[in-house]
Design an enzyme around this catalytic site. Structure first.
Site: not given
Ligand code: AMP
Length: 114
Positions: A30, A87, A93-94, A100, A102
């Protein structure tokens, strides 16, 4: 998907720190890490969000989780533990609409999330 930043990473049109890739999935660091280990694991195929998981791609999603488990071991965070976050949508909170997961580790996380 032309405008998708993660599709561009998959197609190597923009740089990223790729740590794993096979024919179906890719894992890269990230760009704004929230923990000592912060990796994103994505399908190469464009799937927008968890709302689009179905019987046709469930095997691919399962493969992502096997990949995450193997990466956690390789990255040395399996024994202490880690967090897998997805998310979904604006309340979730995307910010990037290419599904994806995390993989976060290397420190202790609190609960509940903010
Ligand atoms: P989310 O908020 O769950 O959609 O997560 C999107 C994540 O993608 C954030 O943690 C960003 O820091 C990360 N991100 C955005 N652009 C890039 C990029 N080009 N390379 C690596 N990570 C990125």
């Amino acid at each position: 998907m032309e405008d998708c930043i993660f599709c561009k990473i998959v197609n190597k049109e923009i740089p990223s720190e790729i740590i794993y890739e096979d024919d179906k999935v890719m894992a890269f660091k990230d760009v704004n890490p929230q923990s000592p280990v912060h990796v994103l694991v994505i399908p190469k195929e464009h799937i927008e969000s968890s709302n689009d998981i179905d019987d046709n791609n469930s095997q691919l999603i399962g493969h992502i989780f096997v990949t995450i488990k193997e990466l956690a071991k390789e990255l040395g965070i399996d024994e202490d533990g880690y967090r897998i976050v997805n998310n979904c949508g604006s309340f979730g909170g995307q910010t990037v609409y290419h599904i994806h997961f995390h993989l976060l580790g290397g420190r202790k996380f609190s609960w509940p999330p903010g």
